[in-house]
Design an enzyme around this catalytic site. Sequence first.
Site, PDB file in Angstrom:
ATOM      1  N   TYR A  54     -21.518  27.250  32.647  1.00 56.40           N
ATOM      2  CA  TYR A  54     -21.100  26.823  31.295  1.00 56.40           C
ATOM      3  C   TYR A  54     -22.034  25.766  30.708  1.00 56.40           C
ATOM      4  O   TYR A  54     -21.977  25.487  29.513  1.00 56.40           O
ATOM      5  CB  TYR A  54     -19.661  26.282  31.296  1.00 56.40           C
ATOM      6  N   HIS A 112     -18.526  32.044  41.783  1.00 50.69           N
ATOM      7  CA  HIS A 112     -18.121  32.492  40.442  1.00 50.69           C
ATOM      8  C   HIS A 112     -17.896  34.006  40.364  1.00 50.69           C
ATOM      9  O   HIS A 112     -16.915  34.468  39.790  1.00 50.69           O
ATOM     10  CB  HIS A 112     -19.190  32.055  39.430  1.00 50.69           C
TER      11      HIS A 112
HETATM   12  P1  NDP Z   1      -8.462  31.941  26.573  1.00 51.53           P
HETATM   13  O1  NDP Z   1      -7.601  33.113  26.885  1.00 51.53           O
HETATM   14  O2  NDP Z   1      -8.120  30.610  27.120  1.00 51.53           O
HETATM   15  O3  NDP Z   1      -8.541  31.865  24.986  1.00 51.53           O
HETATM   16  C1  NDP Z   1      -9.316  30.895  24.327  1.00 51.53           C
HETATM   17  C2  NDP Z   1      -9.305  31.218  22.832  1.00 51.53           C
HETATM   18  O4  NDP Z   1      -7.985  31.119  22.320  1.00 51.53           O
HETATM   19  C3  NDP Z   1     -10.172  30.288  22.029  1.00 51.53           C
HETATM   20  O5  NDP Z   1     -10.770  31.030  21.001  1.00 51.53           O
HETATM   21  C4  NDP Z   1      -9.173  29.277  21.459  1.00 51.53           C
HETATM   22  O6  NDP Z   1      -9.641  28.789  20.218  1.00 51.53           O
HETATM   23  C5  NDP Z   1      -7.937  30.129  21.301  1.00 51.53           C
HETATM   24  N1  NDP Z   1      -6.688  29.370  21.515  1.00 51.53           N
HETATM   25  C6  NDP Z   1      -6.408  28.496  22.504  1.00 51.53           C
HETATM   26  N2  NDP Z   1      -5.158  28.005  22.380  1.00 51.53           N
HETATM   27  C7  NDP Z   1      -4.625  28.587  21.281  1.00 51.53           C
HETATM   28  C8  NDP Z   1      -3.373  28.481  20.631  1.00 51.53           C
HETATM   29  N3  NDP Z   1      -2.420  27.676  21.106  1.00 51.53           N
HETATM   30  N4  NDP Z   1      -3.178  29.220  19.506  1.00 51.53           N
HETATM   31  C9  NDP Z   1      -4.139  30.029  19.014  1.00 51.53           C
HETATM   32  N5  NDP Z   1      -5.356  30.175  19.593  1.00 51.53           N
HETATM   33  C10 NDP Z   1      -5.602  29.451  20.725  1.00 51.53           C
HETATM   34  O7  NDP Z   1      -9.969  32.342  26.950  1.00 51.53           O
HETATM   35  P2  NDP Z   1     -11.134  31.787  27.873  1.00 51.53           P
HETATM   36  O8  NDP Z   1     -12.024  32.956  28.080  1.00 51.53           O
HETATM   37  O9  NDP Z   1     -11.727  30.552  27.358  1.00 51.53           O
HETATM   38  O10 NDP Z   1     -10.428  31.479  29.284  1.00 51.53           O
HETATM   39  C11 NDP Z   1      -9.931  30.209  29.667  1.00 51.53           C
HETATM   40  C12 NDP Z   1     -10.761  29.606  30.780  1.00 51.53           C
HETATM   41  O11 NDP Z   1     -10.851  30.504  31.896  1.00 51.53           O
HETATM   42  C13 NDP Z   1     -12.241  29.364  30.407  1.00 51.53           C
HETATM   43  O12 NDP Z   1     -12.422  28.269  29.539  1.00 51.53           O
HETATM   44  C14 NDP Z   1     -12.842  29.189  31.781  1.00 51.53           C
HETATM   45  O13 NDP Z   1     -12.537  27.915  32.286  1.00 51.53           O
HETATM   46  C15 NDP Z   1     -12.098  30.278  32.570  1.00 51.53           C
HETATM   47  N6  NDP Z   1     -12.867  31.550  32.616  1.00 51.53           N
HETATM   48  C16 NDP Z   1     -13.377  31.931  33.836  1.00 51.53           C
HETATM   49  C17 NDP Z   1     -14.069  33.098  33.993  1.00 51.53           C
HETATM   50  C18 NDP Z   1     -14.566  33.471  35.342  1.00 51.53           C
HETATM   51  O14 NDP Z   1     -15.349  34.423  35.455  1.00 51.53           O
HETATM   52  N7  NDP Z   1     -14.158  32.809  36.396  1.00 51.53           N
HETATM   53  C19 NDP Z   1     -14.338  34.003  32.848  1.00 51.53           C
HETATM   54  C20 NDP Z   1     -13.744  33.540  31.593  1.00 51.53           C
HETATM   55  C21 NDP Z   1     -13.035  32.360  31.515  1.00 51.53           C
HETATM   56  P3  NDP Z   1      -9.792  27.194  19.850  1.00 51.53           P
HETATM   57  O15 NDP Z   1     -10.745  26.581  20.812  1.00 51.53           O
HETATM   58  O16 NDP Z   1     -10.311  27.237  18.457  1.00 51.53           O
HETATM   59  O17 NDP Z   1      -8.419  26.605  19.961  1.00 51.53           O
END
Ligand code: NDP
Length: 281
Positions: A54, A112
Amino acid sequence: METAANVPLLGLNDGRTIPQLGLGVFKVDARETARVVAQALEIGYRHVDTAQMYGNEAGVGEAVRASGLPRGDVFVTSKLNNGHHRPDDAWRAFEETLATLGFEYVDLFLIHWPRVAQAGDRYVDTWKALEELHRDGRARSIGVSNFQVAHLERLAAETGTVPAVNQIELHPTFANAEVRAHGEAHGIRTEAWSPLAKGEVLADETVVELAEAQGRTPAQIVLRWHIERGTIVFPKSANPDRLRENLALFDFELSEGEVARIDALDRGEDGRIGAHPESFG
Ligand code: NDP
């Protein structure tokens, strides 16, 4: 460790504990990360999920160190990047993570991706390097991410430590049932990545209907569903209002019927939104 905002602490198979809810910082801009994490800690988050990939470990470390909280009060996870699947590289990359975070240890360090398409079964040797980092205390807990059942079986047959967690894609439209069930049967905690399906599931009719009935937001309904199934979650948000919203999950419950309606949204492999672990890395 004490956790704020009533977030439960779950036991891990190595005797340690992890707050069930945290903040994920994938796609949080490196220049913004210290500010976002500082805000989250202020709001009550005590668990942050980052990764070498990241590019924002420095901001996470800066915010935790500047928060005034004892280091032991904040659970920080990082993950080994895909280019470092040789034991010496893993060791060196881990030391870089500690230096970048400015920490003496991380709470949890993960492989990862298993990276089978590119590196074959090298993840077994990489895991042995993580076992050493665990033994010397600098990785308090160790685990994996994106491991399928076959990869976990291979680790069980060829190494001495069962991963504390497996972090996998999991949300209502992709419940990843087989991998989750394997974890449950073998003492491996499941962490859900993209718990909100990156926001895609929030407009689903059923989710919206349940949110209206409960007087909650769609995100809270989906996150509460994860919590009630015992899954660890760290939704990503860079917005202070949504950070608060995503933490406010511990003063309501879903009924069995409501949980069953969300369970029914699972579309198996068709619901996957991210890369497949057999081919990615
Ligand atoms: P999420 O499912 O957490 O969704 C994030 C999105 O949803 C962002 O666009 C955010 O926008 C929006 N969001 C968050 N809260 C709300 C809410 N209450 N209402 C409306 N929209 C909302 O996706 P991620 O892919 O980020 O997954 C979470 C975490 O998982 C990552 O940050 C990472 O730490 C991990 N991850 C790990 C992976 C792996 O391979 N191990 C792969 C992908 C993710 P905004 O910021 O504008 O609120």
